[in-house]
Scaffold this motif. Structure first.
Motif: not given
Length: 213
Positions: A40-56
């Motif tokens: 989830i702290d991967n720089n290549f991952l889009q922010i919206r995907i990071k937030i989705h993973l965080y919420k889920v």
């Protein structure tokens, strides 16, 4: 394995496994999280995907089992700090970044609001159950006031939230719905809008520096 005890249940041996899934989380024999790396702290991952993973995955774990628990200010502060640390690490931001506006920009409600909504939903479920509804009725009929409940009582916390002095079941049901709708309203401000724009351009170092005072 080998010399380990072999537990049994109903005359059947319970087999050992190297890992298992519990509440969506993979647990292993070493009790570490090496098998549960979301990147989830991967720089290549889009922010919206990071937030989705965080919420889920992360936020539900952080608040698991708290809908019927009255938190002290210190406990709530620890949860808020933990969440802020995770989000900033996830976005590779410094700890000095302002948390409240950052959450708004990311579309994340305040953790205290989320917890309150879960508690209201929990009480609503209690009131839809025949047995617990009867208990609430007993409290209402005995005219038990808010001050008579323990400070650790979820009932007292809900009454304080709804600004009520005592239980009136049908009124409480209506007030819970109104409060939940009020908490659903999206909070925003000019600062959070600016931060949201910066987050969209996180690849630009100038915008990234703007997020850290």
């Amino acid at each position: 394995k080998g010399s380990e005890a072999k537990p049994r249940m109903c005359d059947q041996e319970i087999k050992y496994v190297d890992k298992l899934r519990y509440l969506g989380v993979i647990l292993n024999r070493n009790n570490n999280n090496k098998d549960q790396n979301l990147q989830i702290d991967n720089n290549f991952l889009q922010i919206r995907i990071k937030i989705h993973l965080y919420k889920v995955f992360l936020r539900p774990t952080l608040t698991y089992g708290l809908e019927n628990y009255v938190l002290s200010r210190e406990q709530l502060k620890k949860i808020q700090t933990t969440e802020a640390t995770m989000i900033k690490k996830m976005l590779n931001l410094k700890k000095t970044s302002r948390t409240t506006n950052l959450l708004l920009a990311l579309g994340l409600e305040k953790i205290e609001n989320k917890l309150l909504k879960e508690k209201l939903a929990f009480v609503k479920r209690l009131l839809s159950n025949k047995l617990s509804f009867g208990l609430f009725r007993e409290i209402e009929n005995n005219l038990i006031k808010k001050e008579e409940f323990s400070n650790k009582s979820i009932i007292k916390e809900i009454l304080e939230c709804l600004e009520e002095d005592k239980i009136e079941v049908h009124k409480i049901i209506q007030l819970i719905e109104l409060k939940r709708k009020d908490l659903m309203k999206k909070e925003t401000n000019g600062i959070s809008d600016s931060i949201e724009e910066c987050l969209r351009k996180m690849g630009n170092e100038t915008y990234k520096r703007m997020l850290t005072p």
